[in-house]
Design a protein around this motif. Structure first.
Motif, short mmCIF file in Angstrom:
data_model
loop_
_atom_site.label_atom_id
_atom_site.label_comp_id
_atom_site.label_asym_id
_atom_site.label_seq_id
_atom_site.Cartn_x
_atom_site.Cartn_y
_atom_site.Cartn_z
N PRO A 2 -56.90 73.06 -28.00
CA PRO A 2 -57.10 71.65 -27.69
C PRO A 2 -58.56 71.37 -27.37
N SER A 3 -59.03 70.20 -27.84
CA SER A 3 -60.43 69.86 -27.59
C SER A 3 -60.58 68.88 -26.44
N THR A 4 -59.49 68.29 -25.98
CA THR A 4 -59.57 67.33 -24.89
C THR A 4 -58.85 67.87 -23.67
N THR A 5 -59.15 67.27 -22.55
CA THR A 5 -58.47 67.67 -21.32
C THR A 5 -56.98 67.40 -21.43
N ALA A 6 -56.62 66.25 -21.97
CA ALA A 6 -55.20 65.92 -22.13
C ALA A 6 -54.51 66.94 -23.04
N LEU A 9 -54.05 70.16 -21.13
CA LEU A 9 -52.95 70.04 -20.17
C LEU A 9 -51.60 70.11 -20.88
N ALA A 10 -51.50 69.52 -22.06
CA ALA A 10 -50.26 69.59 -22.83
C ALA A 10 -49.99 71.03 -23.24
N GLU A 11 -51.01 71.75 -23.65
CA GLU A 11 -50.86 73.16 -24.01
C GLU A 11 -50.42 73.99 -22.80
N ALA A 12 -51.01 73.72 -21.65
CA ALA A 12 -50.62 74.43 -20.43
C ALA A 12 -49.17 74.15 -20.08
N SER A 13 -48.75 72.91 -20.28
CA SER A 13 -47.36 72.55 -20.02
C SER A 13 -46.41 73.32 -20.94
N ARG A 14 -46.77 73.45 -22.22
CA ARG A 14 -45.95 74.22 -23.15
C ARG A 14 -45.88 75.68 -22.72
N CYS A 15 -46.99 76.22 -22.24
CA CYS A 15 -47.00 77.61 -21.77
C CYS A 15 -46.10 77.78 -20.55
N ALA A 54 -52.50 65.76 -14.92
CA ALA A 54 -52.22 64.89 -16.06
C ALA A 54 -52.26 63.42 -15.64
N ALA A 55 -51.75 63.11 -14.46
CA ALA A 55 -51.79 61.74 -13.96
C ALA A 55 -53.23 61.28 -13.73
N ALA A 56 -54.06 62.17 -13.20
CA ALA A 56 -55.46 61.83 -12.97
C ALA A 56 -56.18 61.57 -14.28
N VAL A 57 -55.90 62.37 -15.29
CA VAL A 57 -56.52 62.17 -16.60
C VAL A 57 -56.03 60.86 -17.21
N ASP A 59 -55.15 58.25 -15.67
CA ASP A 59 -55.75 57.13 -14.93
C ASP A 59 -57.24 56.99 -15.21
N GLY A 60 -57.78 57.84 -16.08
CA GLY A 60 -59.20 57.73 -16.43
C GLY A 60 -60.11 58.50 -15.51
N ALA A 61 -59.58 59.46 -14.77
CA ALA A 61 -60.41 60.22 -13.83
C ALA A 61 -61.25 61.27 -14.54
N GLU A 62 -61.01 61.47 -15.83
CA GLU A 62 -61.77 62.47 -16.56
C GLU A 62 -63.21 61.98 -16.74
N ALA A 63 -64.17 62.75 -16.27
CA ALA A 63 -65.57 62.35 -16.35
C ALA A 63 -66.10 62.56 -17.76
N ALA A 64 -67.00 61.72 -18.17
CA ALA A 64 -67.63 61.87 -19.46
C ALA A 64 -68.54 63.09 -19.43
N PRO A 65 -68.68 63.78 -20.58
CA PRO A 65 -69.57 64.94 -20.60
C PRO A 65 -70.99 64.57 -20.21
N GLY A 66 -71.58 65.37 -19.35
CA GLY A 66 -72.95 65.14 -18.91
C GLY A 66 -73.08 64.19 -17.74
N SER A 67 -71.97 63.59 -17.31
CA SER A 67 -72.07 62.67 -16.18
C SER A 67 -72.12 63.46 -14.88
N PRO A 68 -72.79 62.94 -13.87
CA PRO A 68 -72.90 63.68 -12.61
C PRO A 68 -71.55 63.77 -11.92
N ARG A 69 -71.32 64.88 -11.24
CA ARG A 69 -70.07 65.06 -10.49
C ARG A 69 -70.16 64.27 -9.20
N ILE A 70 -69.11 63.58 -8.88
CA ILE A 70 -69.04 62.81 -7.65
C ILE A 70 -68.42 63.70 -6.59
N PRO A 71 -69.08 63.84 -5.41
CA PRO A 71 -68.51 64.71 -4.38
C PRO A 71 -67.15 64.19 -3.93
N ARG A 72 -66.28 65.13 -3.61
CA ARG A 72 -64.95 64.75 -3.12
C ARG A 72 -65.08 64.08 -1.76
#
Length: 101
Positions: A2-6, A9-15, A54-57, A59-72
């Motif tokens: 898989p090339s995307t986070t979603a 996650l789907a592959e991990a679910s199958r596993c 999967a719910a976070a992804v 909801d759009g929580a997946e950050a764009a590549p190269g974007s800065p990480r926001i501290p928790r």
């Protein structure tokens, strides 16, 4: 692969489903011993964690590549620079360590 986070996650679910089937087969052969129960409990926790991711992804929580990480929330970054010694003047050391005056 898989090339995307979603997709990942789907592959991990199958596993996890494959692991569940393998555990069911093992339980028939090995019984419900402690080892099998522990792995089954871990499988439940993994499924729950995967559902949260999967719910976070979704909801759009997946950050764009190269974007800065926001501290928790709740994480406080502490600088490596030394504190001003005047800040500790007149403070009690409670007997820990030695005094440097």
């Amino acid at each position: 692969m898989p090339s995307t986070t979603a997709g990942a996650l789907a592959e991990a679910s199958r596993c996890l489903e494959e692991l569940d089937r393998a555990l069911s087969d093992s339980r028939l052969r090995l019984g419900g011993g402690l080892d099998v129960r522990r792995v089954r409990t871990d499988l439940v926790h993994l499924r729950e964690s995967l559902a949260l991711l999967a719910a976070a992804v979704a909801d759009g929580a997946e950050a764009a590549p190269g974007s800065p990480r926001i501290p928790r929330p709740g994480v406080i970054e502490i600088s490596d620079t030394p504190y001003d010694p005047a800040m500790w003047r007149d403070a009690d050391d409670e007997g820990i360590g030695c005094r440097h005056r």
